[in-house]
Design a protein around this motif. Sequence first.
Motif, PDB file in Angstrom:
ATOM      1  N   TYR A  48      72.205  20.490 -83.304  1.00 39.35           N
ATOM      2  CA  TYR A  48      73.203  19.473 -83.659  1.00 39.35           C
ATOM      3  C   TYR A  48      73.701  18.755 -82.410  1.00 39.35           C
ATOM      4  CZ  TYR A  48      73.543  21.281 -88.443  1.00 39.35           C
ATOM      5  OH  TYR A  48      73.284  21.662 -89.736  1.00 39.35           O
ATOM      6  N   TYR A  80      76.791  14.822 -88.739  1.00 40.32           N
ATOM      7  CA  TYR A  80      75.878  15.494 -87.826  1.00 40.32           C
ATOM      8  C   TYR A  80      76.417  16.826 -87.309  1.00 40.32           C
ATOM      9  CZ  TYR A  80      72.869  11.404 -87.535  1.00 40.32           C
ATOM     10  OH  TYR A  80      72.017  10.387 -87.826  1.00 40.32           O
ATOM     11  N   GLY A 100      77.758  20.856 -80.451  1.00 37.21           N
ATOM     12  CA  GLY A 100      77.549  21.145 -81.861  1.00 37.21           C
ATOM     13  C   GLY A 100      78.682  22.028 -82.330  1.00 37.21           C
TER      14      GLY A 100
END
Length: 124
Positions: A48, A80, A100
């Motif tokens: 990510y 995302y 991420g």
Amino acid sequence: MNKGFIALAVVVTVTGILMALVFSSSVESGLFFDQAMRKKYRTMNYYYAGDCLDQAVLMLAHDYFFEFDNPLEPLEIEGYHCEIITVRAVGNTRNIVARGNFQKAYAYRTASVLLNDHGLEIIE
């Protein structure tokens, strides 16, 4: 009468020991499952964060002067599961830091992009 009491005491003791073993085994299984899920989330967040790096490079391709340096409020990319932490300019190079953040198992990634007159080049 004594034989029945001794048998009952042995049964209760053995049952208690078995219940303790089953309990410790189930706690161990739960901890292993948690560790496995955490590792999975960290791996997902690694990719990510890579998606956010790609988005930052795309923003740089659209806007040569794109710069973002506010670590207190990262730029979240919707859908995302990641955030762009910073995009810092150092001469013609832009240093990008992304994170991420799925299930709070954070993974950070960085990239350096060299901007020139005809495009951009990812250095690392």
